[in-house]
Scaffold this motif. Sequence first.
Motif, PDB file in Angstrom:
ATOM      1  N   CYS A  94      -5.123  -7.297   8.250  1.00  0.00           N
ATOM      2  CA  CYS A  94      -6.163  -6.328   8.595  1.00  0.00           C
ATOM      3  C   CYS A  94      -7.047  -6.042   7.390  1.00  0.00           C
ATOM      4  CB  CYS A  94      -5.532  -5.034   9.101  1.00  0.00           C
ATOM      5  SG  CYS A  94      -4.623  -4.133   7.813  1.00  0.00           S
ATOM      6  N   PRO A  95      -8.218  -5.437   7.593  1.00  0.00           N
ATOM      7  CA  PRO A  95      -9.058  -5.015   6.465  1.00  0.00           C
ATOM      8  C   PRO A  95      -8.359  -3.957   5.616  1.00  0.00           C
ATOM      9  CG  PRO A  95     -10.310  -5.011   8.510  1.00  0.00           C
ATOM     10  CD  PRO A  95      -8.878  -5.187   8.891  1.00  0.00           C
ATOM     11  N   THR A  96      -8.598  -3.998   4.306  1.00  0.00           N
ATOM     12  CA  THR A  96      -8.040  -2.997   3.406  1.00  0.00           C
ATOM     13  C   THR A  96      -9.166  -2.214   2.737  1.00  0.00           C
ATOM     14  OG1 THR A  96      -7.968  -4.526   1.526  1.00  0.00           O
ATOM     15  CG2 THR A  96      -5.997  -4.405   2.922  1.00  0.00           C
ATOM     16  N   PHE A  97      -8.906  -0.947   2.497  1.00  0.00           N
ATOM     17  CA  PHE A  97      -9.833  -0.061   1.795  1.00  0.00           C
ATOM     18  C   PHE A  97      -9.052   0.527   0.627  1.00  0.00           C
ATOM     19  CE2 PHE A  97     -10.931  -0.299   6.208  1.00  0.00           C
ATOM     20  CZ  PHE A  97     -12.312  -0.394   6.236  1.00  0.00           C
ATOM     21  N   ASN A  98      -9.639   0.493  -0.568  1.00  0.00           N
ATOM     22  CA  ASN A  98      -8.874   0.973  -1.720  1.00  0.00           C
ATOM     23  C   ASN A  98      -9.579   2.106  -2.441  1.00  0.00           C
ATOM     24  OD1 ASN A  98     -10.098  -0.105  -4.479  1.00  0.00           O
ATOM     25  ND2 ASN A  98     -10.366  -1.754  -2.990  1.00  0.00           N
TER      26      ASN A  98
END
Length: 276
Positions: A94-98
């Motif tokens: 899945c997409p990751t946001f950091n």
Amino acid sequence: MNPVFDANSPVGVLDSGIGGFSVARAVQQLLPAEQLIYFGDGAHIPYGNHPEDKIVAMARYMFSFLEQKQVKALLVACNTISCVIDRCADAVSCPTFNAVQAGANAVSRLDVEKVGVISTVFTHNSRCYPQRILAQSPKKLVVLSCGCPDLARLVEHNLGDPGGMAAVEADLHQELDHMVYDDHIQCCVLGCTHYPLVSDTIEKLYPGLPLIDPAQQMAQELRAYLTRSDLLRNAGLPGRLDVFTTGDVDEYALRARQVGLDPVNSVSYYPPMSLD
């Protein structure tokens, strides 16, 4: 859209400890219908005091757990893990946001010339915040970074304890006074997710100093992604939060209540990765 995910798939949030509760809280406030799965690696806090290879291995351990839960998006609340995200992100589909990128994005919209960042020692030494802030900013900035070896641990174990908070305040003075009074920073990025949990204390010590909380930016970026991907959960449905920790279950349940998470449907133990 990846067929594995749908609007009812959960959103993952991970952190080295309870600090990511600040991100989970921001998501609950902005997207109350979403189902969240939180992983806090309390057995190994603070991540910023571990060598990079161990941080990557522990992060991948948590990523793999959340991949098994088929999360539709993953919020990497831990700033230390965010600094090595390129070595971890392939562990999930899945997409990751950091947090570091979110913090840099937030600073890029401000009209300031001198920015302070407080973080773990590892995050400070990596220089990832100054690099990303300067890369994002439309104008030349001065970015001052300070690594705090004890602050995350002090917040983790003293939140809500008036006696323990005196130690938090003393540590904040030690780490922040020089940037505020000598360097005259115009805002401060809270470069560890534990720090927003004591933002009221920081505001009391340094009135008028704008604080940048990447958690708010992460929640907004998550909403934008879910909206354009048609993955927003029906707003009429009740939200859910299930917490997993390698640390103390009772402490995590208490901290979740203290920071205002609602609902908290379950808090469960998960065995930590061995560091041997």
